[in-house]
Design an enzyme around this catalytic site. Structure first.
Site, PDB file in Angstrom:
ATOM      1  N   HIS A   1       0.832  -1.202   0.000  1.00 50.39           N
ATOM      2  CA  HIS A   1       0.000   0.000   0.000  1.00 50.39           C
ATOM      3  C   HIS A   1       0.868   1.255   0.000  1.00 50.39           C
ATOM      4  O   HIS A   1       0.533   2.255  -0.627  1.00 50.39           O
ATOM      5  CB  HIS A   1      -0.930  -0.006   1.223  1.00 50.39           C
ATOM      6  CG  HIS A   1      -1.948  -1.105   1.166  1.00 50.39           C
ATOM      7  ND1 HIS A   1      -3.272  -0.919   1.440  1.00 50.39           N
ATOM      8  CD2 HIS A   1      -1.836  -2.416   0.845  1.00 50.39           C
ATOM      9  CE1 HIS A   1      -3.935  -2.052   1.288  1.00 50.39           C
ATOM     10  NE2 HIS A   1      -3.071  -2.982   0.936  1.00 50.39           N
TER      11      HIS A   1
ATOM     12  N   HIS B   1       2.703 -14.536  -6.087  1.00 45.02           N
ATOM     13  CA  HIS B   1       1.492 -14.777  -5.307  1.00 45.02           C
ATOM     14  C   HIS B   1       0.314 -13.970  -5.859  1.00 45.02           C
ATOM     15  O   HIS B   1      -0.803 -14.120  -5.406  1.00 45.02           O
ATOM     16  CB  HIS B   1       1.734 -14.422  -3.839  1.00 45.02           C
ATOM     17  CG  HIS B   1       1.850 -12.949  -3.562  1.00 45.02           C
ATOM     18  ND1 HIS B   1       2.570 -12.085  -4.363  1.00 45.02           N
ATOM     19  CD2 HIS B   1       1.340 -12.168  -2.567  1.00 45.02           C
ATOM     20  CE1 HIS B   1       2.490 -10.860  -3.866  1.00 45.02           C
ATOM     21  NE2 HIS B   1       1.754 -10.875  -2.779  1.00 45.02           N
TER      22      HIS B   1
ATOM     23  N   TRP C   1      -1.691  -7.395  -5.976  1.00 41.82           N
ATOM     24  CA  TRP C   1      -1.977  -6.531  -7.124  1.00 41.82           C
ATOM     25  C   TRP C   1      -0.751  -5.744  -7.584  1.00 41.82           C
ATOM     26  O   TRP C   1      -0.533  -5.557  -8.778  1.00 41.82           O
ATOM     27  CB  TRP C   1      -3.156  -5.608  -6.840  1.00 41.82           C
ATOM     28  CG  TRP C   1      -3.481  -4.716  -8.013  1.00 41.82           C
ATOM     29  CD1 TRP C   1      -3.614  -3.369  -8.010  1.00 41.82           C
ATOM     30  CD2 TRP C   1      -3.689  -5.127  -9.387  1.00 41.82           C
ATOM     31  NE1 TRP C   1      -3.906  -2.905  -9.275  1.00 41.82           N
ATOM     32  CE2 TRP C   1      -3.949  -3.961 -10.137  1.00 41.82           C
ATOM     33  CE3 TRP C   1      -3.671  -6.350 -10.042  1.00 41.82           C
ATOM     34  CZ2 TRP C   1      -4.194  -3.980 -11.512  1.00 41.82           C
ATOM     35  CZ3 TRP C   1      -3.904  -6.380 -11.419  1.00 41.82           C
ATOM     36  CH2 TRP C   1      -4.170  -5.200 -12.139  1.00 41.82           C
ATOM     37  N   ASN C   2       0.094  -5.306  -6.643  1.00 38.06           N
ATOM     38  CA  ASN C   2       1.291  -4.564  -7.080  1.00 38.06           C
ATOM     39  C   ASN C   2       2.205  -5.453  -7.916  1.00 38.06           C
ATOM     40  O   ASN C   2       2.681  -5.054  -8.974  1.00 38.06           O
ATOM     41  CB  ASN C   2       2.065  -4.011  -5.883  1.00 38.06           C
ATOM     42  CG  ASN C   2       1.263  -2.961  -5.149  1.00 38.06           C
ATOM     43  OD1 ASN C   2       1.103  -1.850  -5.625  1.00 38.06           O
ATOM     44  ND2 ASN C   2       0.722  -3.331  -4.003  1.00 38.06           N
ATOM     45  N   SER C   3       2.444  -6.671  -7.424  1.00 34.82           N
ATOM     46  CA  SER C   3       3.332  -7.580  -8.159  1.00 34.82           C
ATOM     47  C   SER C   3       2.754  -7.900  -9.532  1.00 34.82           C
ATOM     48  O   SER C   3       3.462  -7.917 -10.538  1.00 34.82           O
ATOM     49  CB  SER C   3       3.550  -8.868  -7.367  1.00 34.82           C
ATOM     50  OG  SER C   3       4.226  -8.579  -6.174  1.00 34.82           O
TER      51      SER C   3
ATOM     52  N   GLU D   1       3.070  -4.799 -11.689  1.00 37.89           N
ATOM     53  CA  GLU D   1       4.486  -4.553 -12.026  1.00 37.89           C
ATOM     54  C   GLU D   1       4.943  -5.527 -13.111  1.00 37.89           C
ATOM     55  O   GLU D   1       5.699  -5.165 -14.013  1.00 37.89           O
ATOM     56  CB  GLU D   1       5.355  -4.689 -10.760  1.00 37.89           C
ATOM     57  CG  GLU D   1       5.198  -3.501  -9.812  1.00 37.89           C
ATOM     58  CD  GLU D   1       5.644  -3.761  -8.367  1.00 37.89           C
ATOM     59  OE1 GLU D   1       5.402  -2.898  -7.507  1.00 37.89           O
ATOM     60  OE2 GLU D   1       6.236  -4.838  -8.109  1.00 37.89           O
TER      61      GLU D   1
ATOM     62  N   ASP E   1      -7.403 -10.753  -2.715  1.00 40.74           N
ATOM     63  CA  ASP E   1      -7.745 -10.547  -4.122  1.00 40.74           C
ATOM     64  C   ASP E   1      -6.961 -11.436  -5.082  1.00 40.74           C
ATOM     65  O   ASP E   1      -7.173 -11.399  -6.290  1.00 40.74           O
ATOM     66  CB  ASP E   1      -7.454  -9.079  -4.483  1.00 40.74           C
ATOM     67  CG  ASP E   1      -6.031  -8.669  -4.120  1.00 40.74           C
ATOM     68  OD1 ASP E   1      -5.441  -9.280  -3.206  1.00 40.74           O
ATOM     69  OD2 ASP E   1      -5.493  -7.750  -4.750  1.00 40.74           O
ATOM     70  N   GLN E   2      -6.022 -12.229  -4.532  1.00 41.95           N
ATOM     71  CA  GLN E   2      -5.033 -12.859  -5.422  1.00 41.95           C
ATOM     72  C   GLN E   2      -5.626 -13.932  -6.345  1.00 41.95           C
ATOM     73  O   GLN E   2      -5.150 -14.122  -7.468  1.00 41.95           O
ATOM     74  CB  GLN E   2      -3.881 -13.406  -4.572  1.00 41.95           C
ATOM     75  CG  GLN E   2      -3.157 -12.262  -3.856  1.00 41.95           C
ATOM     76  CD  GLN E   2      -2.330 -12.705  -2.661  1.00 41.95           C
ATOM     77  OE1 GLN E   2      -2.100 -13.888  -2.466  1.00 41.95           O
ATOM     78  NE2 GLN E   2      -1.869 -11.740  -1.865  1.00 41.95           N
TER      79      GLN E   2
HETATM   80  O1  UPG Z   1      11.759  -8.423  -2.715  1.00 39.27           O
HETATM   81  C1  UPG Z   1      10.752  -7.714  -2.892  1.00 39.27           C
HETATM   82  C2  UPG Z   1       9.429  -8.191  -2.753  1.00 39.27           C
HETATM   83  C3  UPG Z   1       8.394  -7.308  -2.944  1.00 39.27           C
HETATM   84  N1  UPG Z   1       8.659  -6.003  -3.265  1.00 39.27           N
HETATM   85  C4  UPG Z   1       7.556  -5.055  -3.459  1.00 39.27           C
HETATM   86  O2  UPG Z   1       6.561  -5.237  -2.470  1.00 39.27           O
HETATM   87  C5  UPG Z   1       5.277  -4.965  -3.020  1.00 39.27           C
HETATM   88  C6  UPG Z   1       4.372  -6.147  -2.699  1.00 39.27           C
HETATM   89  O3  UPG Z   1       3.036  -5.807  -2.983  1.00 39.27           O
HETATM   90  P1  UPG Z   1       1.945  -6.855  -3.520  1.00 39.27           P
HETATM   91  O4  UPG Z   1       2.470  -7.604  -4.664  1.00 39.27           O
HETATM   92  O5  UPG Z   1       0.674  -6.119  -3.753  1.00 39.27           O
HETATM   93  O6  UPG Z   1       1.815  -7.927  -2.366  1.00 39.27           O
HETATM   94  P2  UPG Z   1       1.489  -7.810  -0.769  1.00 39.27           P
HETATM   95  O7  UPG Z   1       2.595  -7.186  -0.088  1.00 39.27           O
HETATM   96  O8  UPG Z   1       1.137  -9.193  -0.377  1.00 39.27           O
HETATM   97  O9  UPG Z   1       0.166  -6.860  -0.766  1.00 39.27           O
HETATM   98  C7  UPG Z   1      -1.064  -6.838  -0.069  1.00 39.27           C
HETATM   99  O10 UPG Z   1      -1.735  -5.680  -0.589  1.00 39.27           O
HETATM  100  C8  UPG Z   1      -2.062  -5.726  -1.987  1.00 39.27           C
HETATM  101  C9  UPG Z   1      -2.701  -4.399  -2.369  1.00 39.27           C
HETATM  102  O11 UPG Z   1      -3.927  -4.222  -1.697  1.00 39.27           O
HETATM  103  C10 UPG Z   1      -2.978  -6.901  -2.296  1.00 39.27           C
HETATM  104  O12 UPG Z   1      -3.200  -6.969  -3.698  1.00 39.27           O
HETATM  105  C11 UPG Z   1      -2.323  -8.188  -1.795  1.00 39.27           C
HETATM  106  O13 UPG Z   1      -3.186  -9.294  -2.006  1.00 39.27           O
HETATM  107  C12 UPG Z   1      -1.989  -8.059  -0.303  1.00 39.27           C
HETATM  108  O14 UPG Z   1      -1.380  -9.241   0.189  1.00 39.27           O
HETATM  109  C13 UPG Z   1       5.462  -4.778  -4.525  1.00 39.27           C
HETATM  110  O15 UPG Z   1       5.404  -3.400  -4.844  1.00 39.27           O
HETATM  111  C14 UPG Z   1       6.873  -5.299  -4.781  1.00 39.27           C
HETATM  112  O16 UPG Z   1       7.562  -4.625  -5.818  1.00 39.27           O
HETATM  113  C15 UPG Z   1       9.940  -5.550  -3.417  1.00 39.27           C
HETATM  114  O17 UPG Z   1      10.180  -4.383  -3.742  1.00 39.27           O
HETATM  115  N2  UPG Z   1      10.953  -6.419  -3.218  1.00 39.27           N
END
Ligand code: UPG
Length: 441
Positions: A18, A336, A339-341, A344, A360-361
């Site tokens: 977030h 996983h 939404w960000n991953s 991206e 939401d995954q």
């Molecule tokens: O080694 C790493 C691993 C992750 N990231 C960043 O961490 C963020 C991870 O975000 P996301 O992929 O959305 O996963 P979560 O951290 O699990 O996010 C939570 O929040 C999201 C937005 O609401 C939901 O979509 C997910 O289901 C929820 O688990 C991303 O920007 C990645 O680029 C890094 O920079 N480096």
């Protein structure tokens, strides 16, 4: 007449998924002449105040009762309710003191209570939604008539539901809280509150981390209830930094590396970690695997295969994901599907093998596989485990899939266009700021 500079209070939940997109949104507003006060939970905020932010950005915090979302031992329900309780009180105090300077409050996913406090102070509040537009539609329909039907039929393996603007969704494609028992239960109540808070606004507008062409049906179908405004992709642009994994990636052939990460919150069980390791070893390709150092359990799980794994790939505790995904040697993302991953990966043109865990995954995976067609979803065996041979099968399918790669490249180009001058998200943000400028407090 010169308008006063608009002031926005941007309030976000304190987790990586977030904070990343909200900081990016803050940057976009600042570039459009807005002053942003970035507010998140006090337990995380000290990490920001050490460095001075860019001009036009200042920081504030609300109390979350000194808990940290990064040290959660499973009870996110408790974390959310305590954050609401402490946060409501401290936001009230903050606004009583400084509220008059804000033109608008932008509050993010998981913090519907912010809008309630904003109302008390007569400050307009807009939701910034960090999941696809499709998810907001699903929650809306769930609470507006579909709940009973879904609850009644969810255990039928052939069950599928058709909601406006969405493809038919089976049990595994729906948000995880609709399908108990799920070990990761964020209270459905929080999402219900989001819908209730939006119900109190006339023609509510929601800024969404998506772009118009990515989810045209979902955005259109929401028109009767919400005005969904695509402002994404909200993500940091890749920055150049010399680090071990980037040097390692540079020694690998183009599109040869599998990148593996399960986001910033979820962890896999020991037996599941072993299967992921098996799948990667059997796939026989170089990989970069992020295993966060928060439980120690993960390392134990891998101890038997550690040497073999390190011969074939690299394991890191964290990396600059956006930068990794834009490296030419990366050919696939085992994700996983946070939404960000997901976004991206789309923006970088990297095909995915999806391994959804919660929230939401599952729905994001459905969109990736069946709507955008840039990846495939892993299948669990009868005991709920994804076996190594299944991981290998899907990795091979995606690494060798010409059509999937072409689709991935198509979405990469469209995402770029959305944020470029004249693109849909670019124009949507401009219009939002224009409104703030015309209506300063
Ligand atoms: O080694 C790493 C691993 C992750 N990231 C960043 O961490 C963020 C991870 O975000 P996301 O992929 O959305 O996963 P979560 O951290 O699990 O996010 C939570 O929040 C999201 C937005 O609401 C939901 O979509 C997910 O289901 C929820 O688990 C991303 O920007 C990645 O680029 C890094 O920079 N480096």
């Amino acid at each position: 007449m010169i308008n006063a500079q608009p002031q926005v209070l941007l309030v976000t939940f304190a987790s990586q998924g977030h904070i990343n997109p909200s900081l990016q949104f803050a940057k976009t507003l600042i570039n459009n002449g807005v002053h942003v006060t970035f507010m998140t939970a006090s337990s995380t905020m000290h990490q920001f105040t050490k460095t001075s932010g860019p001009q036009g950005l200042s920081y504030a915090y609300f109390s979350d009762g000194n808990q940290s979302v990064f040290q959660l031992t499973g009870n996110i329900n408790h974390y959310l309710s305590e954050t609401k309780r402490h946060g409501t009180q401290s936001l009230r105090e903050f606004l009583a003191d400084q509220g008059s300077r804000f033109t608008s409050i932008v509050y993010c996913t998981l913090l519907p209570w912010v809008a309630t406090v904003a109302r008390e102070f007569n400050i307009p509040a807009t939701l910034l939604w960090f999941q696809p537009a499709s998810l907001l539609n699903i929650f809306y329909h769930y609470f507006k008539g579909y709940e009973e039907m879904i609850t009644k039929n969810i255990d039928d393996p052939t069950f599928s539901v058709k909601m406006p603007g969405l493809p038919p969704l089976s049990r595994r494609d729906l948000p995880s809280f609709f399908t108990p028992p799920n070990p990761h239960v964020v209270p459905l109540q929080t999402f219900k509150e989001h819908v209730q808070v939006l119900d109190q606004q006339t023609n509510p507008r929601v800024l969404v981390n998506t772009f118009d062409l990515l989810e045209p049906e979902a955005i259109k179908a929401a028109e009767n209830c919400y005005n969904l405004i695509g402002v994404g992709p909200l993500m940091p642009s890749a920055f150049s930094k010399e680090c071990r994994e980037m040097e390692w990636l540079s020694t690998k052939p183009e599109r040869s590396v599998i990148y593996v990460s399960f986001g910033s919150l979820s962890t896999l069980e020991k037996s599941q970690m072993e299967e992921v390791a098996k799948g990667l070893l059997e796939a026989g390709r170089p990989f970069l695997w992020v295993i966060r150092e928060n439980s120690g359990e993960e390392n134990e799980a891998l101890s038997t295969s550690q040497n073999e794994l390190e011969k074939q790939g690299m394991i890191v505790a964290w990396c600059s994901q956006v930068e990794v995904l834009s490296h030419p040697s990366v050919g696939c993302f085992l994700t996983h599907c946070g939404w960000n991953s997901t976004f991206e990966s789309l923006v970088s043109g990297v095909p995915m093998v999806t391994f959804p865990q919660w929230v939401d995954q599952g729905t994001n995976s459905k969109l990736v596989q069946d709507v955008w067609k840039t990846g495939v979803r892993l299948r669990e065996n009868g005991e709920g485990i994804v076996e190594g041979c299944e991981i290998k099968r899907c990795l091979e399918m995606v690494m060798g899939g010409e059509e999937i790669r072409e689709n991935a490249m198509k979405w990469k180009d469209l995402a770029k266009e959305a944020v470029q001058e004249g693109g849909s998200s670019y124009k949507n943000i401009e219009a939002f700021v224009q409104e703030l400028t015309n209506n300063p407090s």
